[in-house]
Design an enzyme around this catalytic site. Sequence first.
Site, PDB file in Angstrom:
ATOM      1  N   ASP A 134      -7.822  -6.553 -23.386  1.00 48.49           N
ATOM      2  CA  ASP A 134      -7.579  -5.104 -23.427  1.00 48.49           C
ATOM      3  C   ASP A 134      -7.758  -4.430 -22.071  1.00 48.49           C
ATOM      4  OD1 ASP A 134      -7.122  -5.084 -26.074  1.00 48.49           O
ATOM      5  OD2 ASP A 134      -8.928  -4.017 -26.672  1.00 48.49           O
ATOM      6  N   CYS A 241     -11.169   2.730 -38.167  1.00 48.19           N
ATOM      7  CA  CYS A 241     -10.776   2.719 -39.582  1.00 48.19           C
ATOM      8  C   CYS A 241     -10.235   1.336 -39.909  1.00 48.19           C
ATOM      9  CB  CYS A 241      -9.683   3.771 -39.822  1.00 48.19           C
ATOM     10  SG  CYS A 241      -9.013   3.749 -41.497  1.00 48.19           S
TER      11      CYS A 241
END
Length: 314
Positions: A134, A241
């Site tokens: 990332d 989430c």
Amino acid sequence: MHAAASRYTQLIKAKAQSLGFDFCGVAKADFLDDEAPRLETWLKNGMHGQMNYMANHFDKRLDPRLLVDDAKSVLTVLLNYYPDQTLPQEDDDYKLSKYAYGEDYHFVIKDKLKSLLAYIHEEIGEVGGRAFVDSAPVMDKAWAKRGGLGWVGKHTNLINRTMGSFFFIGELILDLELEPDGPITDYCGTCTRCIDACPTDAIVGPYVVDGSKCISYFTIELKEAIPDDVRGQFDNWIFGCDICQDVCPWNRFARPNQTAAFQPHPALTTFSKSDWEEITDDVFREIFRRSAVKRTKLEGLKRNIAFSQPFPAA
């Protein structure tokens, strides 16, 4: 060269496994021609919201040879983060995405990838390469898909047929020729559970997520006030989430991870709703010292907690 490529690939994959990675796949370092028009459209439609970094380095995002000189192979690894137990225990408690239970994955995977690169240098010799987690414009799910590690589901997460989708992804881009793995079939079929379950309708169609509507975006990436029109839709998620992954049938194959660093801080396992609402700077620093939750800072976390309540906190 082909015999050497095959031998090197087997060596590296065996070492990746011994370092604790769950899967390792190889793709030829090439231009991502399928992803280019999709990425362009996604950006043009503003689906990255305020994630301006997504619009940077467009060319590098699509061509690993612009990140590593003379790159020949993209080696992708998967590391399972599915927990032993889901936090919290009570239905109305605040929820963190499972990936944030333990230590920040960036450090954990980067260390393992550096060990793998050191091993390549020892066993094979002068190999140019870089590790990515990332940390640069690398389309990790596209490379995992090309390396045969799974397919990209309708929720745009990578799904592995034997262990579901609760994985971190990392890459080594190398100037070493390795034996590529072919991509595998998409097994989503007619299932639309992830699309149907998303409370903010962020999955605007199969394989297309409007990042600017995602609960993870609102609770992590967005730095200003969360828009009122999504109030009451967060189902107590205060950092990230997991809804679209939790409802995915393939995650019935998820198994608890074997990485000690991903175990939650002991205090987190007993954290009640009132503990979250009264969290102090000292407690935040202690529990999330090495956690991805630090990204949102205490101020951001308090904003998310207040927002997830039916009315603004007094």
